[in-house]
Design an enzyme around this catalytic site. Sequence first.
Site, short mmCIF file in Angstrom:
data_model
loop_
_atom_site.label_atom_id
_atom_site.label_comp_id
_atom_site.label_asym_id
_atom_site.label_seq_id
_atom_site.Cartn_x
_atom_site.Cartn_y
_atom_site.Cartn_z
N LYS A 242 -94.42 6.40 11.38
CA LYS A 242 -93.80 6.79 12.66
C LYS A 242 -92.29 7.09 12.55
CE LYS A 242 -97.55 4.55 15.18
NZ LYS A 242 -98.39 5.42 15.97
N ASP B 57 -97.81 -4.80 8.75
CA ASP B 57 -97.98 -3.41 9.14
C ASP B 57 -96.92 -3.14 10.20
OD1 ASP B 57 -98.61 -1.01 10.26
OD2 ASP B 57 -100.77 -1.38 10.38
N TYR C 48 -104.85 -2.85 14.81
CA TYR C 48 -105.22 -1.51 14.34
C TYR C 48 -104.32 -1.15 13.17
CZ TYR C 48 -106.18 3.51 14.19
OH TYR C 48 -106.53 4.78 13.78
N1 PMP Z 1 -100.86 0.84 11.78
C1 PMP Z 1 -100.37 0.74 13.03
C2 PMP Z 1 -99.77 -0.55 13.48
C3 PMP Z 1 -100.44 1.84 13.89
O1 PMP Z 1 -99.97 1.71 15.14
C4 PMP Z 1 -101.01 3.04 13.42
C5 PMP Z 1 -101.12 4.27 14.30
N2 PMP Z 1 -100.93 4.12 15.61
C6 PMP Z 1 -101.49 3.09 12.12
C7 PMP Z 1 -101.40 1.97 11.32
C8 PMP Z 1 -102.08 4.34 11.56
O2 PMP Z 1 -101.13 5.32 11.36
P1 PMP Z 1 -101.55 6.85 11.29
O3 PMP Z 1 -102.07 7.22 12.65
O4 PMP Z 1 -100.30 7.56 10.91
O5 PMP Z 1 -102.62 6.96 10.24
#
Ligand code: PMP
Length: 440
Positions: free
Chosen positions: A275, A247, A152
Amino acid sequence: MTTSLLPADPRPLSGAAIKAAQQVMPGGVSSPVRAYRAVGSEPVFAARGRGAMVVDLDGNEYVDYVASYGPLILGHTPPSVVTAIREAAGQGTSFGMPTTAETTLASMIRDAVESIDLVRFVSSGTEAVMSAVRLARAATGRARILKCVGGYHGHCDSLLVQAGSGVTTLGIPSCPGIPEDVTNNTLLMPYNDLGQARRLFEHHGPQIACLIIEPIAGNMGCIPPSPSYLEGLRSLCDASGTVLIFDEIMSGFRVAYGGAAELYHVQPDLTCLGKVIGGGLPCAAYGGRANLMRQVAPDGPVYQAGTLSGNPLAMAAGIATLEALRDRSGYAHLEQYSASLVNMLQEAAQDAQVPVQLARVGSMICCFFTHQKTPVKDYDEAVHCNTTAYSSFFHGMLDGGVVLPPSQFETWFVSTAHDDSTLEKTRTAAKRAFATVRDT
Ligand code: PMP
């Protein structure tokens, strides 16, 4: 006088709040997993948090392993972060002009993450990923991108294909509203399968702009990379001129100060962060070597902008959070607590004769309900876990005063505020919760 035999509803105010919220927001929430659909109940509304504890609208207290899905590595309302936010707010909440706080946080990130020379701040992880992919496509002049099944990377169109997290939780196979033209260029591979990656590169290598991956998969539960998997991907990208994007929105500054790249000694070309770097405020970033990052506007032609990017409150929260982590002593605590937590859960599950697998990298944890003997290694194996058992366990824990993510496919997070007392509370709750799973 009549007395009811039913136990009193412990969360009447949360129950009323979700009904009111549903009148004005889809599902009553601002992000789907918060609706608790996967565990078949109504969500718990948060009122306030302190340290490792969160208190709901009805005044119930819980040991919190959601931690806002990762940002709260210091727990709720750490005094240094709250003070920093207050002070920044007193000076102005947003300017549309550069501030020195951006330089400070960018420097801290560059000092921590070996592969980063330059950083661009954005407001969400989705934005960071979308922008990094655009940059990789621009730099290579190629269209195709490669991601893992169950990975994700936020909700940007081209990556919302066989995605993990809420997409898996809600069983959404593909998302309406995304034209095929957009996803035709997205190639998929199973996580932890270097052979498949090799075959894809043999066929499509020269067309692949970037390979984007969560180095530690955190959105199909938590799955560590197999030994030398990440090195293997690095070599494949090198051989075909593909940009490797880590990521690290979840793993960055969490599994180590330098993230998964530091832990596994593999350097990507671009890194997405989020985060933890915002200390609980909306903040994310992408960064990498200067030769790539200088292609971003205004130094280069790859356009990307944001009204609230580098927001002073978010910068202040991020700086205060990284300052607290910089001497790395917090990571020893996270490691020790998380190891104890996992051992304790394993024991409690064994005592109750509930088959589980505890997966962990640092303070990222997942309890898979499965009979499988080998470690869960990819999306296919994760989705075969027993989500009904997870749901029973989740409710048992909630009733015992411990809040977990409401889905088998989310990672649990430990903070530096978790301590012996939260571990004991978790142990008591887990013993009862595993017994509930066994008896259902
Ligand atoms: N990449 C990863 C690995 C994530 O865990 C998340 C959110 N959980 C995102 C991207 C997306 O981040 P956001 O919810 O701040 O858009």
